[in-house]
Design a protein around this motif. Structure first.
Motif, short mmCIF file in Angstrom:
data_model
loop_
_atom_site.label_atom_id
_atom_site.label_comp_id
_atom_site.label_asym_id
_atom_site.label_seq_id
_atom_site.Cartn_x
_atom_site.Cartn_y
_atom_site.Cartn_z
N PHE A 264 42.86 41.39 28.81
CA PHE A 264 43.92 40.52 29.90
C PHE A 264 44.58 39.34 29.49
CE2 PHE A 264 39.29 42.37 31.69
CZ PHE A 264 39.60 42.46 32.79
N LYS A 265 44.34 39.77 27.58
CA LYS A 265 44.79 38.70 26.96
C LYS A 265 46.27 38.34 27.59
CE LYS A 265 43.23 37.75 22.65
NZ LYS A 265 42.74 37.95 21.70
N HIS A 266 46.63 39.51 27.33
CA HIS A 266 49.19 39.41 27.84
C HIS A 266 49.06 39.91 28.93
CE1 HIS A 266 48.48 38.96 23.69
NE2 HIS A 266 47.72 40.04 23.20
N THR A 267 48.20 40.03 29.96
CA THR A 267 48.50 40.80 31.36
C THR A 267 48.79 38.54 31.93
OG1 THR A 267 47.54 42.48 30.79
CG2 THR A 267 47.79 41.85 33.09
N ASP A 268 50.05 39.03 32.68
CA ASP A 268 49.97 37.23 33.69
C ASP A 268 49.08 37.82 34.82
OD1 ASP A 268 52.31 36.57 32.29
OD2 ASP A 268 53.56 37.93 32.61
N LEU A 269 49.15 36.28 35.17
CA LEU A 269 48.45 36.31 36.57
C LEU A 269 49.02 37.17 38.05
CD1 LEU A 269 45.14 33.64 36.34
CD2 LEU A 269 44.47 36.00 36.64
N ASP A 270 50.45 36.68 38.04
CA ASP A 270 50.91 37.41 39.17
C ASP A 270 51.53 39.41 39.04
OD1 ASP A 270 51.30 35.28 40.00
OD2 ASP A 270 53.33 35.06 38.53
N VAL A 271 49.71 39.91 39.16
CA VAL A 271 49.24 41.26 38.71
C VAL A 271 50.70 42.01 39.76
CG1 VAL A 271 47.06 40.92 37.98
CG2 VAL A 271 47.71 41.29 40.48
N ASN A 272 51.01 43.23 39.17
CA ASN A 272 51.21 44.02 39.81
C ASN A 272 51.07 45.00 40.19
OD1 ASN A 272 54.20 45.35 40.85
ND2 ASN A 272 53.85 46.60 39.21
N PHE A 273 49.76 44.99 41.46
CA PHE A 273 48.93 45.70 41.70
C PHE A 273 49.15 46.17 43.03
CE2 PHE A 273 45.60 46.29 45.10
CZ PHE A 273 44.70 46.83 44.51
N ARG A 274 50.20 47.36 42.73
CA ARG A 274 50.12 48.31 43.52
C ARG A 274 49.78 49.37 44.49
NH1 ARG A 274 52.76 49.63 39.12
NH2 ARG A 274 53.08 52.48 39.36
N THR A 275 50.14 50.50 45.16
CA THR A 275 49.15 50.91 46.13
C THR A 275 48.98 52.37 45.26
OG1 THR A 275 51.82 51.06 47.94
CG2 THR A 275 49.90 53.38 48.29
N GLY A 276 49.41 52.43 44.12
CA GLY A 276 48.37 53.42 43.93
C GLY A 276 47.22 52.90 43.04
N HIS A 277 47.35 51.86 42.69
CA HIS A 277 46.31 51.29 41.83
C HIS A 277 44.82 50.56 43.46
CE1 HIS A 277 49.02 49.33 39.46
NE2 HIS A 277 48.20 50.26 38.61
N ALA A 278 45.43 50.64 44.52
CA ALA A 278 44.66 50.11 45.66
C ALA A 278 44.49 51.68 46.01
CB ALA A 278 45.84 50.03 46.76
N LEU A 279 44.57 52.34 45.90
CA LEU A 279 43.78 54.12 46.15
C LEU A 279 42.72 54.68 45.36
CD1 LEU A 279 47.58 56.47 47.18
CD2 LEU A 279 45.38 55.68 48.72
N VAL A 280 43.24 54.36 43.71
CA VAL A 280 41.96 54.40 42.98
C VAL A 280 40.96 53.80 43.12
CG1 VAL A 280 41.60 53.94 40.68
CG2 VAL A 280 44.09 55.48 41.42
N ILE A 281 41.04 52.52 43.33
CA ILE A 281 39.84 51.55 43.73
C ILE A 281 39.08 52.14 45.04
CG2 ILE A 281 39.08 49.07 44.74
CD1 ILE A 281 40.99 48.00 42.84
N LEU A 282 40.38 52.35 46.00
CA LEU A 282 39.12 52.62 47.42
C LEU A 282 38.44 54.76 46.72
CD1 LEU A 282 41.69 52.65 49.95
CD2 LEU A 282 39.77 51.67 50.04
N THR A 283 38.99 55.48 45.78
CA THR A 283 38.83 56.66 45.51
C THR A 283 37.14 56.16 45.21
OG1 THR A 283 40.34 57.33 45.27
CG2 THR A 283 38.37 58.72 44.17
N VAL A 284 37.48 54.90 43.76
CA VAL A 284 36.17 54.96 43.73
C VAL A 284 34.53 53.95 44.75
CG1 VAL A 284 34.99 52.66 41.91
CG2 VAL A 284 37.29 53.79 41.64
#
Length: 497
Positions: A264-284
Motif C-alpha cells: 500500500f506504500k506506493h499506491t494512491d487512494l484513488d484506486v483503479n478498481f476495475r471490472t476484473g478486480h470486482a469479478l475476482v472478489i466476487l469469485t472469492v
C-alpha cells in the motif's frame, strides 16, 4: 544500541522450541512405561443421524511392563527414532487430518491465494473499502469477531480461518491496525466459539455422545457462556486495536507487518478498481459461500475444502489473465500458485514437526502401547478422592494440558471422555460438567499451542512467528483460563446437567 539489542535474549524460533519438546518426549519414553487400553464401539444420535465412535475402556488400562526401551536415536525402515521425527511427522496421518492432510491443505490454500494476490484484486478492494468506510473502520472488529466466533460455535470453524486471515490481515493493517488484530478477529474468535459452543459437531456433540449425555443438551447455559466469552474477546481485541492504531510502533508484529505495508506504500487512494478486480472478489465471495454450504450441508472437510480453494484460485487466475490485471499472463497463474505455497511452507513444516512429538510418545491410538496412554490414565487418577469443585477444575486443567498432544477436538473427545465421564460419577460431579471441562480445555488452548495446525497456518498467513505470538497472547490466554475456571465452578454449584 542496535548491536546491544541483537546480542540480548531472543525468543527461540518455533522449530527450535519443537525440537526441545521432542527431546523431552524422547526422554519421557525412558522414564514412563507404555500403556494400552482395550477399545469398543459406541453409537449416539447427532443431528438426527446415528454416529459411531471407537473409544477406550477406562478399566482396561495396562502397561507393557515397568521398564521401557525408550526412543532410539535413529530408526531405519520407516521406524520411529528421535532423528526421524520431522519426516515421520510430516507423512503421518491421512488426507482427512494431521499431519499430511493439513500440510497439503495449507500449501494448496497458500497457492490459491498466491494467485488471487497476484491479480492485486484484494489490495485494490481493500483500498476501495478504506475509501468508503472512513470514520467507521472500528466497526470491522466487533462485527468480524462476532461472525467468526459464531462460525466456530455452529460448525466448528478452524482451519478455514487460515484463508480468511489472508484476506483480513492485509485489510486491518491497511486500516492502521496490525497482523495480531487480524489473527484475533479470525482464528482466535473461531476458537472461542469452538470452545464455548452449544452445538459444535467436532467437539461438544462427540464428547456428549461418547459420555452418554444427550447430544446438544445444556444449550441455554452454553449459549450464555458463548456470549460472555465472545464479548470479553471482542472488548480485549477492540482495546488492543485502538492502542495500536494510535501507536503502531508498539505492536509486536510491527516489523513483520512491513510485508503487507509494502503493498500500500506506493499506491494512491484513488484506486483503479476495475471490472476484473470486482469479478475476482466476487469469485472469492461465491467460493466462500460454496465452502460454508458444503461444511454445513454435507460436512465437507480438509480434502473438499482444499479443492474448493484451488478452484477459487484457478478461476481468479483466469479472470486476471483475461483482464490483464496487474499485467498478468497465463504463466503468472502458475508462478502465483508457487509463490503462495512457498510463503506458507514454514507453517506447513511446523505441522509435521509438531506431530512428531505425539509420534515419539507412541501415537494417540489407545489400543497401541504408548507413553501418551499412560499420561492419559495417570491424569485421570489425579481426581481420586478430590472435592467436587476441585475435581471438576482439575478435569479442565488436564484437558488443557492434554490438548498440547492431541489438538483434534474429535480425537481428544474419543480419547479422554470415556475416561473422564466415569471419573466424574466417582467425583460426584455430573457428566455434563465433565463435557464442559473437556470443551473449554480443548478449544481455548488452541490459540496458543504450537501443535495446532490451524494456528500455525494462520500465523504463517500473517507472517508472524509463534514466539512473537506467544508473548502477545499469553495475557489473553490467562484471562480466558480464569473465565473458564469461573464457569466450571458455577456449573458444579448449579449441578449443571
Amino acid at each position: 544500541m542496535e548491536e546491544k539489542k541483537k546480542s540480548g535474549f531472543q525468543m527461540p524460533h518455533t522449530y527450535v522450541i519443537i525440537f526441545f519438546v521432542v527431546m523431552l518426549a524422547a526422554v519421557l519414553t525412558y522414564l514412563i512405561p507404555a500403556g494400552t487400553f482395550e477399545t469398543k464401539e459406541v453409537t449416539y444420535e447427532s443431528g438426527g443421524s446415528e454416529e459411531t465412535r471407537t473409544v477406550l475402556i477406562p478399566e482396561s488400562f495396562s502397561t507393557e511392563g515397568q521398564a521401557t526401551e525408550g526412543t532410539s536415536l535413529f530408526e531405519p525402515g520407516g521406524g520411529v527414532g528421535f532423528l526421524n521425527y520431522v519426516f515421520e511427522g510430516i507423512v503421518s496421518g491421512d488426507k482427512w487430518g494431521s499431519a499430511v492432510g493439513v500440510i497439503a491443505f495449507i500449501l494448496i490454500i497458500g497457492g490459491a491465494f498466491g494467485i488471487i494476490m497476484r491479480t492485486r484484486a484484494i489490495e485494490e478492494g481493500i483500498l476501495a473499502v478504506i475509501d468508503k468506510t472512513k470514520g467507521k473502520e472500528v466497526l470491522i472488529i466487533p462485527i468480524m469477531f462476532f461472525l467468526f466466533s459464531l462460525g466456530g460455535a455452529v460448525f466448528g470453524m478452524g482451519e478455514e480461518a487460515i484463508a480468511f486471515a489472508m484476506i483480513l490481515v492485509p485489510l486491518v493493517i491497511a486500516l492502521g491496525y496490525d497482523a495480531i488484530t487480524g489473527i484475533m478477529i479470525t482464528y482466535v474468535a473461531t476458537q472461542i466459539g469452538f470452545g464455548t459452543s452449544w452445538m459444535n459437531p467436532f467437539g461438544v456433540a462427540i464428547a456428549q455422545g461418547v459420555s452418554d449425555v444427550p447430544v446438544l443438551s445444556g444449550t441455554p447455559f452454553r449459549m450464555a457462556m458463548w456470549f460472555v466469552f465472545t464479548a470479553v474477546g471482542t472488548y480485549f481485541t477492540w482495546r488492543y486495536a485502538q492502542k495500536i492504531r494510535k501507536h503502531p510502533e508498539k505492536s509486536l508484529s510491527y516489523g513483520s507487518d512491513d510485508y503487507f505495508r509494502e503493498d500500500f506504500k506506493h499506491t494512491d487512494l484513488d484506486v483503479n478498481f476495475r471490472t476484473g478486480h470486482a469479478l475476482v472478489i466476487l469469485t472469492v465471495a461465491a467460493g466462500v459461500a460454496w465452502i460454508i454450504w458444503g461444511v454445513v450441508e454435507h460436512a465437507y472437510y480438509i480434502p473438499e475444502i482444499a479443492s474448493q480453494f484451488f478452484t477459487i484460485g484457478l478461476v481468479a487466475g483466469i479472470i486476471g489473465a483475461i483482464f490483464k490485471l496487474n499485467q498478468m499472463r497465463v504463466n503468472d497463474i502458475a508462478e502465483g500458485f508457487a509463490q503462495g505455497a512457498k510463503d506458507l511452507l514454514p507453517a506447513a513444516l511446523v505441522v509435521g514437526m509438531a506431530k512428531g512429538i505425539v509420534i515419539i510418545l507412541g501415537g494417540d491410538d489407545p489400543a497401541s502401547p504408548s507413553v501418551l496412554n499412560t499420561i492419559l490414565y495417570s491424569g485421570g487418577q489425579l481426581l481420586d478422592g478430590v472435592p467436587e469443585v476441585f475435581s471438576a477444575w482439575l478435569m479442565f486443567f488436564f484437558q488443557s494440558i492434554f490438548n498440547f498432544f492431541v489438538v483434534s477436538g474429535s480425537g481428544q473427545a474419543a480419547l479422554t471422555m470415556p475416561l473422564m465421564a466415569p471419573l466424574a460419577d466417582i467425583a460426584g460431579v455430573t457428566r455434563q460438567v465433565a463435557v464442559l471441562a473437556f470443551q473449554l480445555g480443548d478449544g481455548l488452548t488452541n490459540i496458543i499451542v504450537p501443535t495446532s495446525a490451524a494456528l500455525m497456518g494462520t500465523l504463517g498467513a500473517a507472517r508472524l512467528d509463534w514466539g512473537t505470538w506467544f508473548k502477545f497472547i499469553i495475557k489473553f490466554q490467562l484471562i480466558l483460563f480464569g473465565l473458564a475456571s469461573f464457569f466450571i465452578i458455577l456449573a458444579v454449584f448449579i449441578n449443571f446437567s
